[in-house]
Design a protein around this motif. Sequence first.
Motif, PDB file in Angstrom:
ATOM      1  N   ASN A  24       0.794  -1.230   0.000  1.00 25.50           N
ATOM      2  CA  ASN A  24       0.000   0.000   0.000  1.00 25.50           C
ATOM      3  C   ASN A  24       0.826   1.280   0.000  1.00 25.50           C
ATOM      4  OD1 ASN A  24      -2.983  -0.964   0.524  1.00 25.50           O
ATOM      5  ND2 ASN A  24      -1.706  -2.174   1.912  1.00 25.50           N
TER       6      ASN A  24
ATOM      7  N   GLN B 203      -0.376   4.116  -2.405  1.00 27.03           N
ATOM      8  CA  GLN B 203      -1.672   4.665  -1.991  1.00 27.03           C
ATOM      9  C   GLN B 203      -1.519   5.544  -0.743  1.00 27.03           C
ATOM     10  OE1 GLN B 203      -3.536   3.156   0.940  1.00 27.03           O
ATOM     11  NE2 GLN B 203      -5.106   4.743   0.748  1.00 27.03           N
TER      12      GLN B 203
ATOM     13  N   ARG C 141      -2.235   9.896  -0.220  1.00 26.48           N
ATOM     14  CA  ARG C 141      -3.546   9.946   0.423  1.00 26.48           C
ATOM     15  C   ARG C 141      -3.809  11.310   1.065  1.00 26.48           C
ATOM     16  NH1 ARG C 141      -5.341   9.110   5.647  1.00 26.48           N
ATOM     17  NH2 ARG C 141      -7.562   8.717   5.759  1.00 26.48           N
TER      18      ARG C 141
END
Length: 508
Positions: free
Chosen positions: A284, A287, A291
């Motif tokens: 992740n 991401q 974010r």
Amino acid sequence: MVFYISLILIGLFVLWGVFYPEHLSATANATFEFTISTFGWFYLLVTLGFLIFSLYIAFSKYGTIRLGDDDDEPEYSNISWFAMLFSAGMGIGLVFWGVAEPLSHYLVPPEGALGGTAQAARLAMRYSFFHWGLHPWAIYSVISLALAYFKFRKGYRGLISATFTPLLGDRVNGPIGKGIDILAILATVFGVATSLGLGTLQIGGGLNHLFHIPNVVWTQIIIIAAVTVLYLISATAGLDKGIKTISNINLLIAVGLMLFVLMTGPTSFIFDTFTSTLGGYLQNVVQMSLRLSPFTESTWIGTWTLFYWSWWIAWAPFVGMFIARVSKGRTIREFILGVLIIPSAFGFVWFSVFGATGLKLEIFDGAHLAEAVQRDVTSALFIMLEQLPLGTIIAGLATILIITFFVTSADSATFVLGMLSSKGALNPSAKVKLIWGVLQSTIAVVLLLSGGLNGLQTASIVAALPFALIMVFMCFSIQKALNDDYKQIRKKEKERLKKLEALLLREP
């Protein structure tokens, strides 16, 4: 000029904090809100960009270029080199947040998760890895690569402004260059003051836990004064006798403390947490890097991720200068991978040991550590250690570790600020180091008086913004210089091959 203008600006800030602490706090908070709401996207994009750029340079055709002459060897052993990287880069912060950050995220998790759940615990560990992993060390690697390359390979002065010579030419010696160096000094002073303030709060928490000494502002000022004397003594001892020795001691104590918690704590749980969190982090990372929450009112990203990114950027001139100073003779590939991977891996293990132990005690053993974090964030580490065998003794050892980290960080900072304000001198005078040593402690006091932990966080975010832009242009400058250098290397290799061919043709 750089030295005196920086002193005047910092002196005015100190006077502002001493005579009008409430006005300073209000102004800083307003500036903080504006910076986060307007430039949060910029912090996220440039920090991810620094990571991509570092990996690109490491694995590119430039990776074999040496930071120095082609026949230079590293000045320090790998162990001493890593110890100095670790101590200067984030030593105090790891001790301060190792237990407190995962527990804080467990109570108030990101991504809209429900606090106090298994999902919150997973996210707590993953974001702790994220905040202390590859991204901060990518920031450090960019600026330290530029400084080491231009100083040891090109022979330029050891100044931030000198890294812009490929873009600005002789103008780096004029007002533009002076402005860059002044911004670097201001960012460094506020970034280091943030760390010293955190260290002071944590030492106060340790003394309160061990000896019931109130962890109030006057106690914190006394702690800063006492530790200032220690690091000024170390600063005047020089790089090899002072910083190197204490850095090695830091690393030994930190590893010893970590191994003790690993062995006496929930060992299997720690290994399970490390494995699953590392997988979640790698899966992740992109991401998380991009974010934001434009469709909600959440302040979590500003309080945590943007604070960390700005803190690392504010620290970057100091840490970058210091890493560059101790990295002469290493190849670019060895340097970047060493700076990126080794400290990040140590940070992952550290958070797995301390964070997972704290979460295990909170979730399964009913230790109520999360409540302690809500009351006083500095107490989490010591309350967690109390649950283990020899808890009081180990809490005392942790307090000593924080003090030695404080000394090393402040010592390194006075050294670097001396370099920045002495035309890049590799060994600045004791007088200049003493001035900066007293000033940075004074700023830490002012920030604690005007807002405590929030004041420290606010100062680093505001100070980092202009320097983040400087680092973006620094990447273009490095790329241009490395490309020109590589062309010269290729040209020399072709000339050497032609001479060799000519000699072979002459032989009967």
